[in-house]
Design a protein around this motif. Sequence first.
Motif, PDB file in Angstrom:
ATOM      1  N   ALA A 159      10.261   0.625   0.958  1.00 21.57           N
ATOM      2  CA  ALA A 159      11.300   0.104   2.738  1.00 21.57           C
ATOM      3  C   ALA A 159      10.811  -1.764   1.664  1.00 21.57           C
ATOM      4  O   ALA A 159      11.728  -2.192   2.506  1.00 21.57           O
ATOM      5  CB  ALA A 159      10.366   0.038   3.248  1.00 21.57           C
ATOM      6  N   LEU A 160      10.374  -1.940   1.437  1.00 20.45           N
ATOM      7  CA  LEU A 160       9.691  -3.395   0.779  1.00 20.45           C
ATOM      8  C   LEU A 160      10.358  -3.911   0.443  1.00 20.45           C
ATOM      9  O   LEU A 160      11.157  -5.017   0.344  1.00 20.45           O
ATOM     10  CB  LEU A 160       8.318  -3.570   1.018  1.00 20.45           C
ATOM     11  N   LEU A 161      11.085  -3.329  -0.797  1.00 25.21           N
ATOM     12  CA  LEU A 161      11.957  -4.300  -2.021  1.00 25.21           C
ATOM     13  C   LEU A 161      13.704  -4.632  -2.024  1.00 25.21           C
ATOM     14  O   LEU A 161      13.948  -6.335  -1.718  1.00 25.21           O
ATOM     15  CB  LEU A 161      12.223  -3.516  -3.449  1.00 25.21           C
ATOM     16  N   PRO A 162      14.239  -3.811  -1.020  1.00 28.44           N
ATOM     17  CA  PRO A 162      15.585  -4.213  -0.445  1.00 28.44           C
ATOM     18  C   PRO A 162      15.077  -5.142   0.641  1.00 28.44           C
ATOM     19  O   PRO A 162      16.663  -6.566   0.505  1.00 28.44           O
ATOM     20  CB  PRO A 162      16.265  -3.665   0.109  1.00 28.44           C
ATOM     21  N   ILE A 163      14.284  -5.717   1.113  1.00 27.06           N
ATOM     22  CA  ILE A 163      13.921  -6.960   2.194  1.00 27.06           C
ATOM     23  C   ILE A 163      13.976  -8.306   1.117  1.00 27.06           C
ATOM     24  O   ILE A 163      14.449  -9.052   1.930  1.00 27.06           O
ATOM     25  CB  ILE A 163      12.613  -6.688   3.203  1.00 27.06           C
ATOM     26  N   LEU A 164      13.051  -7.587   0.430  1.00 30.40           N
ATOM     27  CA  LEU A 164      12.600  -9.435  -0.726  1.00 30.40           C
ATOM     28  C   LEU A 164      13.612  -9.629  -1.167  1.00 30.40           C
ATOM     29  O   LEU A 164      13.563 -10.376  -1.377  1.00 30.40           O
ATOM     30  CB  LEU A 164      11.717  -8.732  -1.500  1.00 30.40           C
ATOM     31  N   ALA A 165      14.423  -8.753  -0.925  1.00 30.27           N
ATOM     32  CA  ALA A 165      15.439  -9.429  -1.722  1.00 30.27           C
ATOM     33  C   ALA A 165      16.532 -10.451  -1.325  1.00 30.27           C
ATOM     34  O   ALA A 165      17.528 -11.071  -1.672  1.00 30.27           O
ATOM     35  CB  ALA A 165      16.878  -8.161  -2.635  1.00 30.27           C
ATOM     36  N   THR A 166      16.826 -10.301  -0.472  1.00 26.82           N
ATOM     37  CA  THR A 166      17.289 -11.548   1.390  1.00 26.82           C
ATOM     38  C   THR A 166      16.729 -12.689   0.123  1.00 26.82           C
ATOM     39  O   THR A 166      17.459 -14.104   0.507  1.00 26.82           O
ATOM     40  CB  THR A 166      17.016 -10.660   2.220  1.00 26.82           C
TER      41      THR A 166
ATOM     42  N   PRO B 102      12.197  -2.538  -9.710  1.00 26.44           N
ATOM     43  CA  PRO B 102      10.127  -2.452 -10.465  1.00 26.44           C
ATOM     44  C   PRO B 102      10.164  -1.126  -9.328  1.00 26.44           C
ATOM     45  O   PRO B 102       9.926  -0.701  -8.448  1.00 26.44           O
ATOM     46  CB  PRO B 102       9.673  -3.299 -10.183  1.00 26.44           C
ATOM     47  N   ARG B 103       9.140  -0.389 -10.731  1.00 24.83           N
ATOM     48  CA  ARG B 103       8.704   1.169 -10.006  1.00 24.83           C
ATOM     49  C   ARG B 103       7.794   0.753  -9.055  1.00 24.83           C
ATOM     50  O   ARG B 103       6.414   0.396 -10.060  1.00 24.83           O
ATOM     51  CB  ARG B 103       8.746   2.243 -10.715  1.00 24.83           C
ATOM     52  N   PHE B 104       6.838   1.791  -8.344  1.00 21.09           N
ATOM     53  CA  PHE B 104       5.378   1.580  -7.693  1.00 21.09           C
ATOM     54  C   PHE B 104       4.199   2.055  -8.764  1.00 21.09           C
ATOM     55  O   PHE B 104       4.684   2.927  -9.286  1.00 21.09           O
ATOM     56  CB  PHE B 104       5.146   1.996  -6.566  1.00 21.09           C
ATOM     57  N   GLY B 105       3.435   2.216  -8.756  1.00 22.01           N
ATOM     58  CA  GLY B 105       2.048   2.177  -9.144  1.00 22.01           C
ATOM     59  C   GLY B 105       1.294   1.591  -8.995  1.00 22.01           C
ATOM     60  O   GLY B 105       0.854   0.156  -8.789  1.00 22.01           O
ATOM     61  N   HIS B 106      -0.002   1.476  -9.211  1.00 23.33           N
ATOM     62  CA  HIS B 106      -1.336   0.724  -8.773  1.00 23.33           C
ATOM     63  C   HIS B 106      -1.305   0.275  -9.850  1.00 23.33           C
ATOM     64  O   HIS B 106      -1.811   0.408 -10.653  1.00 23.33           O
ATOM     65  CB  HIS B 106      -2.264   2.045  -8.317  1.00 23.33           C
ATOM     66  N   GLY B 107      -2.144  -0.786  -9.073  1.00 26.19           N
ATOM     67  CA  GLY B 107      -2.311  -2.857  -9.886  1.00 26.19           C
ATOM     68  C   GLY B 107      -1.651  -3.026 -10.997  1.00 26.19           C
ATOM     69  O   GLY B 107      -1.105  -3.987 -11.930  1.00 26.19           O
ATOM     70  N   VAL B 108      -0.353  -2.910  -9.953  1.00 24.24           N
ATOM     71  CA  VAL B 108       1.209  -2.554 -11.081  1.00 24.24           C
ATOM     72  C   VAL B 108       1.261  -4.138  -9.836  1.00 24.24           C
ATOM     73  O   VAL B 108       0.494  -4.884  -9.025  1.00 24.24           O
ATOM     74  CB  VAL B 108       2.768  -2.351 -10.914  1.00 24.24           C
ATOM     75  N   ARG B 109       2.110  -5.676 -10.790  1.00 30.19           N
ATOM     76  CA  ARG B 109       1.912  -6.576 -10.759  1.00 30.19           C
ATOM     77  C   ARG B 109       3.625  -6.813 -10.912  1.00 30.19           C
ATOM     78  O   ARG B 109       3.743  -7.026 -12.629  1.00 30.19           O
ATOM     79  CB  ARG B 109       0.920  -7.213 -11.347  1.00 30.19           C
TER      80      ARG B 109
ATOM     81  N   LEU C 289       0.996  -1.051  -0.522  1.00 35.10           N
ATOM     82  CA  LEU C 289       0.289  -0.189   0.133  1.00 35.10           C
ATOM     83  C   LEU C 289       0.946   1.126   0.168  1.00 35.10           C
ATOM     84  O   LEU C 289       1.610   1.809   0.922  1.00 35.10           O
ATOM     85  CB  LEU C 289      -0.471  -0.136   1.213  1.00 35.10           C
ATOM     86  N   GLY C 290       1.243   2.112  -1.291  1.00 33.02           N
ATOM     87  CA  GLY C 290       1.869   2.885  -1.269  1.00 33.02           C
ATOM     88  C   GLY C 290       3.430   3.075  -1.681  1.00 33.02           C
ATOM     89  O   GLY C 290       4.043   1.572  -0.989  1.00 33.02           O
ATOM     90  N   ALA C 291       3.814   4.167  -1.950  1.00 32.84           N
ATOM     91  CA  ALA C 291       5.654   4.328  -2.745  1.00 32.84           C
ATOM     92  C   ALA C 291       6.331   3.828  -1.341  1.00 32.84           C
ATOM     93  O   ALA C 291       7.329   2.936  -2.081  1.00 32.84           O
ATOM     94  CB  ALA C 291       5.234   5.549  -2.850  1.00 32.84           C
ATOM     95  N   PHE C 292       5.549   4.695  -0.137  1.00 34.74           N
ATOM     96  CA  PHE C 292       6.971   4.539   1.039  1.00 34.74           C
ATOM     97  C   PHE C 292       6.853   2.742   1.214  1.00 34.74           C
ATOM     98  O   PHE C 292       8.096   2.057   1.645  1.00 34.74           O
ATOM     99  CB  PHE C 292       6.731   4.798   1.955  1.00 34.74           C
TER     100      PHE C 292
END
Length: 234
Positions: free
Chosen positions: A161-168, A177-184, A154-157
Amino acid sequence: MRTLAELDQAVTECRACPRLVAWREETARVKRAAFRDQDYWARPVPGFGPADAALAIVGLAPAAHGANRTGRMFTGDRSGDVLYAALHAVGLASQPTATHIGDGLELYGTRITAPVKCAPPENKPTPEERDNCRPWLERELALLRPTLRAVVVLGAFGWQALLPILATAWSVPRPRPRFGHGVRHDLPALDGGPPLAVHGCYHVSQRNTSTGLLTLDMVCDVLAAAATPLGIRR
């Protein structure tokens, strides 16, 4: 901390960020007039939902007079009104409202969390506060790893914050990947296990919903897209 229950308890005892500790406690002392007879939680707010969740929803931080008051994510504020109505509409929550701990609300296959566990002034954590809080979310996702298959951010912040954590645990493309509503974005697992589907959704803030940038139907569409392949809707 070998279980989510142990992690959640430890989260509530954190005092790592002096500014956030002062703000959450001051907010609880002054209170909003509508809640002047209530005792505020005024501590870090742990995640909410089952330990074997297949879907995670990642927000920003607790609201000063919402989760900071009630002690449960997105509970007791306008943002939560929208989020839980959408979760119920798509079959991920037992009821469309969230008012307080013990109100009977149950989530199905879904856990709600945030990269910052304390309410920040003006809903704006600093980069240092975000980084101080990062180990909590890292451990939470690690404990969810055996069952986690999708995330709605929910949201760009939250996205940043999440993507670097997911990279583990998952392969995150570079540039990220850039944030956007509806992106997957589907992220392959580094350990050869199941991939993770990451979905973007505008934050359910009162500003976004009151201006029409985000509607209940838009939230429902993202949640349904994330949850339907997982078979967790009721």
